[in-house]
Design a protein around this motif. Structure first.
Motif, PDB file in Angstrom:
ATOM      1  N   SER A 186      64.442  55.734  22.202  1.00 52.15           N
ATOM      2  CA  SER A 186      63.787  56.949  21.736  1.00 52.15           C
ATOM      3  C   SER A 186      64.789  57.764  20.921  1.00 52.15           C
ATOM      4  O   SER A 186      65.825  57.268  20.512  1.00 52.15           O
ATOM      5  CB  SER A 186      63.249  57.742  22.941  1.00 52.15           C
ATOM      6  OG  SER A 186      62.436  58.810  22.527  1.00 52.15           O
ATOM      7  N   GLY A 187      64.468  59.029  20.684  1.00 51.58           N
ATOM      8  CA  GLY A 187      65.375  59.827  19.861  1.00 51.58           C
ATOM      9  C   GLY A 187      65.169  61.300  20.022  1.00 51.58           C
ATOM     10  O   GLY A 187      64.564  61.737  21.008  1.00 51.58           O
ATOM     11  N   GLY A 188      65.606  62.049  19.012  1.00 53.23           N
ATOM     12  CA  GLY A 188      65.887  61.627  17.644  1.00 53.23           C
ATOM     13  C   GLY A 188      64.855  60.665  17.095  1.00 53.23           C
ATOM     14  O   GLY A 188      63.763  60.540  17.577  1.00 53.23           O
ATOM     15  N   GLU A 189      65.232  59.991  16.048  1.00 50.72           N
ATOM     16  CA  GLU A 189      64.394  58.944  15.476  1.00 50.72           C
ATOM     17  C   GLU A 189      65.186  57.646  15.445  1.00 50.72           C
ATOM     18  O   GLU A 189      66.114  57.499  14.637  1.00 50.72           O
ATOM     19  CB  GLU A 189      63.928  59.332  14.072  1.00 50.72           C
ATOM     20  CG  GLU A 189      63.224  58.218  13.299  1.00 50.72           C
ATOM     21  CD  GLU A 189      62.183  57.486  14.138  1.00 50.72           C
ATOM     22  OE1 GLU A 189      62.236  56.240  14.207  1.00 50.72           O
ATOM     23  OE2 GLU A 189      61.300  58.149  14.724  1.00 50.72           O
ATOM     24  N   PRO A 190      64.849  56.687  16.326  1.00 49.75           N
ATOM     25  CA  PRO A 190      65.629  55.458  16.447  1.00 49.75           C
ATOM     26  C   PRO A 190      65.779  54.669  15.151  1.00 49.75           C
ATOM     27  O   PRO A 190      66.803  54.016  14.939  1.00 49.75           O
ATOM     28  CB  PRO A 190      64.858  54.647  17.484  1.00 49.75           C
ATOM     29  CG  PRO A 190      64.060  55.634  18.245  1.00 49.75           C
ATOM     30  CD  PRO A 190      63.740  56.734  17.284  1.00 49.75           C
ATOM     31  N   LEU A 191      64.774  54.723  14.274  1.00 50.54           N
ATOM     32  CA  LEU A 191      64.838  53.906  13.071  1.00 50.54           C
ATOM     33  C   LEU A 191      65.753  54.491  12.005  1.00 50.54           C
ATOM     34  O   LEU A 191      65.981  53.866  10.967  1.00 50.54           O
ATOM     35  CB  LEU A 191      63.439  53.657  12.515  1.00 50.54           C
ATOM     36  CG  LEU A 191      62.552  52.821  13.449  1.00 50.54           C
ATOM     37  CD1 LEU A 191      61.205  52.542  12.820  1.00 50.54           C
ATOM     38  CD2 LEU A 191      63.240  51.516  13.845  1.00 50.54           C
ATOM     39  N   MET A 192      66.323  55.664  12.262  1.00 53.19           N
ATOM     40  CA  MET A 192      67.425  56.151  11.433  1.00 53.19           C
ATOM     41  C   MET A 192      68.661  55.277  11.655  1.00 53.19           C
ATOM     42  O   MET A 192      69.577  55.258  10.839  1.00 53.19           O
ATOM     43  CB  MET A 192      67.754  57.604  11.770  1.00 53.19           C
ATOM     44  CG  MET A 192      66.685  58.607  11.430  1.00 53.19           C
ATOM     45  SD  MET A 192      66.561  58.974   9.670  1.00 53.19           S
ATOM     46  CE  MET A 192      67.906  60.147   9.470  1.00 53.19           C
ATOM     47  N   GLN A 193      68.683  54.558  12.782  1.00 54.09           N
ATOM     48  CA  GLN A 193      69.757  53.620  13.104  1.00 54.09           C
ATOM     49  C   GLN A 193      69.128  52.246  13.346  1.00 54.09           C
ATOM     50  O   GLN A 193      69.274  51.641  14.396  1.00 54.09           O
ATOM     51  CB  GLN A 193      70.531  54.081  14.328  1.00 54.09           C
ATOM     52  CG  GLN A 193      71.133  55.480  14.196  1.00 54.09           C
ATOM     53  CD  GLN A 193      71.964  55.850  15.403  1.00 54.09           C
ATOM     54  OE1 GLN A 193      72.908  55.164  15.771  1.00 54.09           O
ATOM     55  NE2 GLN A 193      71.620  56.974  16.024  1.00 54.09           N
TER      56      GLN A 193
END
Length: 281
Positions: A115-122
């Protein structure tokens, strides 16, 4: 300070994702940050939390990433907006955490959620972590706003058993009002998941005066139902548990006077999603 020293000084596990964490990766050189994002060798994490029963099926281990492109008015973890607030965690260290909990997660019919934040930023770190989880036989889920879904190939999506889509709005104007950004990539990602027949959950945060718009909820619900892969919808009542983070970070919190939705309002929202043919709670 090296990555190893930072990880050694900061506990990876937190009692709650509402714990405030800042500047934990601020001393990582910019060149190392760029390399980490490209290779996935290092991820920047707020924390791991254990025992979650609300972030996917069963009991979950959750890793919370830092960095997010949205600026949701109701965000309860604005400290996760910034990459440098996260602990720089080598991928092998993250795998160790997964391995430690794998037997218990499988025994409790749970799994691992990023999860995040936004995980797909990484995205590269996320893919490597999901691949490791699947090798251990762990159910995998991602909580994402969907904006960067195109960073994952179809083969990489196969590492993810469940996509929990945090749907902010369907109408582009409303989406920008809530998040500050357009939602066309989100809609495209949802449609792609439907085409691939990848299981999804939808989440919708109910905020009085902001997202409690019946027409908008009806559009979100009908869109979710049209995809044919949304197993359930979750209506999340707004709360003020993250307000102190906005204040400590010196951010303009527009919802300071907003109260949580009444039980009646939540019930009305749930009914809208159920009337669209979805399982909702």
């Amino acid at each position: 300070m090296s990555v190893t020293e930072t990880v050694g000084q900061t506990p990876l596990e937190a009692a709650s994702p509402f714990e405030m964490r800042v500047d934990l990766g601020k001393d990582v050189p910019e060149t190392d940050v760029r390399s980490a994002l490209k290779s996935g060798e290092i991820g920047f994490l707020h924390s791991f939390t254990t025992g979650s029963a609300v972030d996917g099926p069963g009991i979950r281990l959750v890793a919370w990433t830092t960095s997010c492109m949205f600026r949701c008015q109701y965000c309860h973890n604005p400290d996760t907006w910034t990459l440098s607030n996260g602990i720089p965690v080598p991928i092998e260290k993250a795998k160790e955490e997964l391995r430690k909990y794998a037997p218990g997660l499988k025994a409790m019919h749970g799994g691992f959620t990023l999860s995040g934040g936004e995980p797909l930023m990484q995205s590269r770190f996320a893919v490597r972590l999901f691949a490791a989880a699947k090798e251990m036989g762990i159910h995998t889920a991602i909580e994402t706003n969907g904006y960067y879904g195109d960073k994952l190939t179809d083969d990489e999506l196969a590492y993810i058993d469940l996509v929990i889509l945090d749907m902010k709005a369907f109408d582009p104007v409303q989406h920008k009002r809530v998040t500050g950004m357009d939602n066309a990539p989100v809609i495209e990602f949802c449609e792609r998941l439907a085409h691939l027949k990848r299981p999804m959950w939808f989440r919708y945060v109910l905020v009085p005066g902001l997202t409690d718009v019946p027409e908008e909820m009806d559009r979100v619900a009908k869109f979710a139902a049209s995809l044919g892969v949304v197993e359930k919808a979750e209506i999340l009542p707004f709360h003020q548990m993250g307000r102190y983070k906005w204040e400590r970070l010196g951010l303009d919190y527009k919802l300071a006077a907003t109260t949580p939705p009444s039980n009646e309002l939540v019930a009305e929202a749930v009914a809208i999603f159920r009337n669209a043919g979805l399982v909702a709670d």
